[in-house]
Design an enzyme around this catalytic site. Structure first.
Site, PDB file in Angstrom:
ATOM      1  N   VAL A 210       4.993  30.010 -10.494  1.00 18.74           N
ATOM      2  CA  VAL A 210       3.998  30.128  -9.428  1.00 18.74           C
ATOM      3  C   VAL A 210       3.008  28.964  -9.494  1.00 18.74           C
ATOM      4  CG1 VAL A 210       2.125  31.558  -8.502  1.00 18.74           C
ATOM      5  CG2 VAL A 210       4.227  32.630  -9.321  1.00 18.74           C
TER       6      VAL A 210
ATOM      7  N   ARG B 113       2.115  24.977 -25.978  1.00 17.17           N
ATOM      8  CA  ARG B 113       3.299  24.105 -26.024  1.00 17.17           C
ATOM      9  C   ARG B 113       3.233  23.005 -24.961  1.00 17.17           C
ATOM     10  NH1 ARG B 113       6.275  28.800 -25.670  1.00 17.17           N
ATOM     11  NH2 ARG B 113       5.554  29.611 -23.708  1.00 17.17           N
TER      12      ARG B 113
ATOM     13  N   ARG C 140      -4.766  45.001 -10.468  1.00 12.17           N
ATOM     14  CA  ARG C 140      -4.511  45.322  -9.050  1.00 12.17           C
ATOM     15  C   ARG C 140      -4.996  46.708  -8.649  1.00 12.17           C
ATOM     16  NH1 ARG C 140       1.571  43.336  -9.212  1.00 12.17           N
ATOM     17  NH2 ARG C 140       1.225  41.085  -9.123  1.00 12.17           N
TER      18      ARG C 140
ATOM     19  N   CYS D 206       4.843  40.508  -5.320  1.00 16.94           N
ATOM     20  CA  CYS D 206       5.520  39.797  -4.236  1.00 16.94           C
ATOM     21  C   CYS D 206       6.320  40.723  -3.316  1.00 16.94           C
ATOM     22  CB  CYS D 206       6.433  38.708  -4.811  1.00 16.94           C
ATOM     23  SG  CYS D 206       7.234  39.188  -6.343  1.00 16.94           S
TER      24      CYS D 206
ATOM     25  N   SER E 110      13.321  34.017  -9.608  1.00 21.92           N
ATOM     26  CA  SER E 110      12.054  33.282  -9.786  1.00 21.92           C
ATOM     27  C   SER E 110      10.871  34.239  -9.929  1.00 21.92           C
ATOM     28  CB  SER E 110      11.820  32.311  -8.630  1.00 21.92           C
ATOM     29  OG  SER E 110      11.920  32.985  -7.399  1.00 21.92           O
ATOM     30  N   GLY E 111      11.025  35.478  -9.485  1.00 25.42           N
ATOM     31  CA  GLY E 111       9.969  36.476  -9.660  1.00 25.42           C
ATOM     32  C   GLY E 111       9.719  36.829 -11.114  1.00 25.42           C
TER      33      GLY E 111
ATOM     34  N   LYS F 170       4.680  50.103  -8.145  1.00 25.35           N
ATOM     35  CA  LYS F 170       3.724  49.146  -7.560  1.00 25.35           C
ATOM     36  C   LYS F 170       3.848  49.154  -6.043  1.00 25.35           C
ATOM     37  CE  LYS F 170       4.063  45.720 -11.277  1.00 25.35           C
ATOM     38  NZ  LYS F 170       4.687  44.410 -11.603  1.00 25.35           N
TER      39      LYS F 170
ATOM     40  N   ARG G 159      17.416  43.382  -8.871  1.00 18.55           N
ATOM     41  CA  ARG G 159      17.437  41.930  -9.140  1.00 18.55           C
ATOM     42  C   ARG G 159      18.807  41.387  -8.737  1.00 18.55           C
ATOM     43  NH1 ARG G 159      12.933  39.421  -9.777  1.00 18.55           N
ATOM     44  NH2 ARG G 159      12.263  40.725 -11.516  1.00 18.55           N
TER      45      ARG G 159
ATOM     46  N   HIS H 154      12.729  36.959  -1.778  1.00 14.69           N
ATOM     47  CA  HIS H 154      13.130  38.359  -1.902  1.00 14.69           C
ATOM     48  C   HIS H 154      13.552  38.860  -0.517  1.00 14.69           C
ATOM     49  CE1 HIS H 154      11.515  38.172  -5.816  1.00 14.69           C
ATOM     50  NE2 HIS H 154      10.399  38.861  -5.679  1.00 14.69           N
TER      51      HIS H 154
HETATM   52  O1  25A Z   1       3.932  39.417 -18.092  1.00 13.94           O
HETATM   53  P1  25A Z   1       4.465  39.377 -16.704  1.00 13.94           P
HETATM   54  O2  25A Z   1       3.365  39.598 -15.687  1.00 13.94           O
HETATM   55  O3  25A Z   1       5.648  40.245 -16.476  1.00 13.94           O
HETATM   56  O4  25A Z   1       4.970  37.905 -16.427  1.00 13.94           O
HETATM   57  C1  25A Z   1       6.021  37.340 -17.176  1.00 13.94           C
HETATM   58  C2  25A Z   1       6.271  35.910 -16.712  1.00 13.94           C
HETATM   59  O5  25A Z   1       6.652  35.894 -15.330  1.00 13.94           O
HETATM   60  C3  25A Z   1       6.130  34.730 -14.693  1.00 13.94           C
HETATM   61  C4  25A Z   1       5.352  33.982 -15.714  1.00 13.94           C
HETATM   62  O6  25A Z   1       6.239  33.023 -16.339  1.00 13.94           O
HETATM   63  C5  25A Z   1       5.034  35.059 -16.747  1.00 13.94           C
HETATM   64  O7  25A Z   1       4.827  34.520 -18.008  1.00 13.94           O
HETATM   65  N1  25A Z   1       5.364  35.223 -13.576  1.00 13.94           N
HETATM   66  C6  25A Z   1       4.230  35.953 -13.525  1.00 13.94           C
HETATM   67  N2  25A Z   1       3.886  36.283 -12.294  1.00 13.94           N
HETATM   68  C7  25A Z   1       4.854  35.781 -11.506  1.00 13.94           C
HETATM   69  C8  25A Z   1       5.106  35.792 -10.103  1.00 13.94           C
HETATM   70  N3  25A Z   1       4.287  36.384  -9.243  1.00 13.94           N
HETATM   71  C9  25A Z   1       5.778  35.108 -12.325  1.00 13.94           C
HETATM   72  N4  25A Z   1       6.859  34.513 -11.839  1.00 13.94           N
HETATM   73  C10 25A Z   1       7.026  34.533 -10.512  1.00 13.94           C
HETATM   74  N5  25A Z   1       6.205  35.172  -9.649  1.00 13.94           N
HETATM   75  P2  25A Z   1       6.324  31.486 -15.923  1.00 13.94           P
HETATM   76  O8  25A Z   1       7.293  30.886 -16.866  1.00 13.94           O
HETATM   77  O9  25A Z   1       6.590  31.307 -14.484  1.00 13.94           O
HETATM   78  O10 25A Z   1       4.868  30.913 -16.196  1.00 13.94           O
HETATM   79  C11 25A Z   1       4.211  31.096 -17.350  1.00 13.94           C
HETATM   80  C12 25A Z   1       2.985  30.173 -17.234  1.00 13.94           C
HETATM   81  O11 25A Z   1       1.974  30.706 -18.073  1.00 13.94           O
HETATM   82  C13 25A Z   1       1.633  29.712 -19.053  1.00 13.94           C
HETATM   83  N6  25A Z   1       1.185  30.390 -20.256  1.00 13.94           N
HETATM   84  C14 25A Z   1       1.872  31.175 -21.091  1.00 13.94           C
HETATM   85  N7  25A Z   1       1.082  31.623 -22.066  1.00 13.94           N
HETATM   86  C15 25A Z   1      -0.139  31.106 -21.841  1.00 13.94           C
HETATM   87  C16 25A Z   1      -0.079  30.321 -20.676  1.00 13.94           C
HETATM   88  N8  25A Z   1      -1.128  29.673 -20.181  1.00 13.94           N
HETATM   89  C17 25A Z   1      -2.300  29.777 -20.848  1.00 13.94           C
HETATM   90  N9  25A Z   1      -2.445  30.508 -21.955  1.00 13.94           N
HETATM   91  C18 25A Z   1      -1.396  31.170 -22.486  1.00 13.94           C
HETATM   92  N10 25A Z   1      -1.548  31.897 -23.602  1.00 13.94           N
HETATM   93  C19 25A Z   1       2.893  28.949 -19.252  1.00 13.94           C
HETATM   94  O12 25A Z   1       2.622  27.715 -19.847  1.00 13.94           O
HETATM   95  C20 25A Z   1       3.360  28.808 -17.803  1.00 13.94           C
HETATM   96  O13 25A Z   1       2.597  27.862 -17.110  1.00 13.94           O
HETATM   97  P3  25A Z   1       3.720  27.034 -20.800  1.00 13.94           P
HETATM   98  O14 25A Z   1       3.027  25.942 -21.481  1.00 13.94           O
HETATM   99  O15 25A Z   1       4.388  28.082 -21.674  1.00 13.94           O
HETATM  100  O16 25A Z   1       4.803  26.512 -19.793  1.00 13.94           O
HETATM  101  C21 25A Z   1       5.569  25.362 -20.131  1.00 13.94           C
HETATM  102  C22 25A Z   1       6.990  25.639 -19.772  1.00 13.94           C
HETATM  103  O17 25A Z   1       7.527  26.288 -20.938  1.00 13.94           O
HETATM  104  C23 25A Z   1       8.635  27.105 -20.579  1.00 13.94           C
HETATM  105  N11 25A Z   1       8.445  28.370 -21.261  1.00 13.94           N
HETATM  106  C24 25A Z   1       7.765  29.450 -20.889  1.00 13.94           C
HETATM  107  N12 25A Z   1       7.863  30.395 -21.836  1.00 13.94           N
HETATM  108  C25 25A Z   1       8.620  29.873 -22.819  1.00 13.94           C
HETATM  109  C26 25A Z   1       8.989  28.569 -22.456  1.00 13.94           C
HETATM  110  N13 25A Z   1       9.740  27.804 -23.216  1.00 13.94           N
HETATM  111  C27 25A Z   1      10.172  28.286 -24.388  1.00 13.94           C
HETATM  112  N14 25A Z   1       9.857  29.536 -24.805  1.00 13.94           N
HETATM  113  C28 25A Z   1       9.093  30.344 -24.070  1.00 13.94           C
HETATM  114  N15 25A Z   1       8.770  31.586 -24.502  1.00 13.94           N
HETATM  115  C29 25A Z   1       8.628  27.204 -19.101  1.00 13.94           C
HETATM  116  O18 25A Z   1       9.687  26.434 -18.607  1.00 13.94           O
HETATM  117  C30 25A Z   1       7.290  26.626 -18.658  1.00 13.94           C
HETATM  118  O19 25A Z   1       7.463  25.988 -17.425  1.00 13.94           O
END
Ligand code: 25A
Length: 341
Positions: free
Chosen positions: A15, A40, A100, A129, A159-160, A213, A235, A242
């Site tokens: 997002v 990271r 929410r 979404c 992507s969700g 939700k 899914r 969607h």
């Molecule tokens: O908990 P939820 O609500 O169920 O959400 C779970 C995940 O769904 C995505 C989002 O993942 C979330 O973590 N998401 C949430 N709402 C969404 C929506 N409405 C949704 N997706 C679609 N529609 P995401 O991968 O899209 O984004 C995560 C972002 O959050 C940053 N982040 C994580 N921990 C953080 C943080 N930022 C600040 N403080 C923290 N403690 C994360 O940053 C990303 O921007 P990043 O540095 O981790 O992202 C760099 C790239 O790294 C990859 N990656 C992500 N997780 C891992 C990983 N690589 C290796 N291992 C991992 N565990 C990704 O490619 C990311 O682009």
């Protein structure tokens, strides 16, 4: 007012990246833009409006001079950061489910309930979404003829679930086409070439949290506490957009032609409904667009006052990032930002 300072938490996520693109596309005026992600990503850079911006650590202090904080990282991250950012004076637009249903937090789709922003306490949530696109299609109908009951089956893109799920679909597809054994990590089952009736954990009543939700968020956004919603969230191996099969029961009879006209006149909804010419909304056509597309509008043959339809929208745009930026625009327009300090 001067152009706002904006902090984006989750700027590298599914997002977050779309959010930055839409900021550019809508020419949202920003004074200072700061990007945060997990440790990271610190030190990497992202290009926005021609500038290479560094990814910074998400510290409480980063919100001190922010007017808006947009947070899309995870529910756990939002639980921790939303109160911190709001307390430090930023108006927080939160993409997670953490706040929410909090009665002190407005849950806003700007075309439907922008006035709820008036009672904000520095936080607005954006809906799930799958809820957003459904209420966008149904709200104009509900205003004309109150809805009693909704049955909805969703077909939700990977992507969700974020960037890791998108990568997993890519890897599994590649592996299966090459005759290999795909790795399963993000979902409980393989998603490539499969359909999975399971999004988020199962609750005691047999529905999943995603399905719940759709009930509770619909009631809150439409101010309709009595609407009944039965959802099955599924899914599918699609990257973006969607799709939803929606069956609605109204208080009075509703003709498909009337439903078509009401939805076509509503901002942000486009009717694509000429089945004889094979014209109906498709996930691939809705991708990268801000509108909600509706078609296959017909009488529900199983219900006297019923209408059935097919609703498709880009889950990362209207389902998340576009809705968030529309909220910021509405907050600025209504002069709802509290003075800093
Ligand atoms: O908990 P939820 O609500 O169920 O959400 C779970 C995940 O769904 C995505 C989002 O993942 C979330 O973590 N998401 C949430 N709402 C969404 C929506 N409405 C949704 N997706 C679609 N529609 P995401 O991968 O899209 O984004 C995560 C972002 O959050 C940053 N982040 C994580 N921990 C953080 C943080 N930022 C600040 N403080 C923290 N403690 C994360 O940053 C990303 O921007 P990043 O540095 O981790 O992202 C760099 C790239 O790294 C990859 N990656 C992500 N997780 C891992 C990983 N690589 C290796 N291992 C991992 N565990 C990704 O490619 C990311 O682009």
């Amino acid at each position: 007012m001067a152009n706002p300072n904006v902090v984006v938490v989750g700027a590298t996520g599914a997002v977050g990246r779309v959010f930055l693109r839409i900021l550019e596309q809508r020419h949202f005026p920003v004074n200072r833009l700061r990007l945060c992600a997990s440790p990271r990503s610190i030190g990497k850079r992202i290009k926005v409006n021609g500038d290479e911006l560094p990814l910074e650590a998400t510290t409480p202090e980063i919100f001190d001079d922010a007017d808006f904080a947009f947070i899309s990282a995870s529910t756990a991250v939002s639980r921790e950061l939303v109160p911190v950012a709001a307390q430090r004076g930023a108006f927080v637009i939160d993409d997670s489910s953490a706040y929410r249903m909090d009665p002190k937090v407005p849950l806003v789709v700007p075309e439907i309930n922008p006035e709820d922003l008036e009672w904000h306490r520095n936080i607005s949530a954006i809906p799930n979404c799958s809820t957003t696109q459904m209420v966008m299609a149904l709200y104009p109908l509900h205003k004309a003829n109150p809805i009693k009951r909704i049955i909805v089956d969703t077909y939700q893109a990977v992507s969700g679930t974020g960037t890791l799920a998108m990568e997993e679909l890519r890897e599994q597809s590649r592996s299966l086409l090459d005759g290999g054994a795909p790795k399963v990590a993000v979902y409980p089952h393989r998603i490539a070439f499969n359909v999975m009736p399971h999004i988020e954990p199962f609750m005691e009543d047999g529905y999943t949290r995603e399905e719940q939700k759709m009930l509770y968020e619909t009631r809150k956004i439409m101010h309709a506490p009595d609407i009944a919603v039965s959802a099955t969230c599924v899914r599918v191996p699609v990257y973006l957009s969607h799709s939803e099969a929606v069956h609605v029961e109204f208080t009075e009879p509703m003709e498909p032609e009337e439903a078509r006209d009401l939805m076509a006149a509503f901002p942000g909804v486009i009717v694509v409904d000429d089945p004889k010419k094979n014209q109906y909304p498709l996930a691939i056509d809705a991708a990268d667009k801000d509108e909600v597309f509706v078609g296959r509008i017909r009488k529900d043959s199983s219900c006297a006052n019923g209408i059935a339809m097919w609703v498709v929208s880009d889950n990362l745009r209207k389902g998340a990032a576009t809705n968030a930026i529309q909220i910021a625009e509405e907050v600025v327009k209504r002069e709802l930002l509290r003075p800093r300090g």
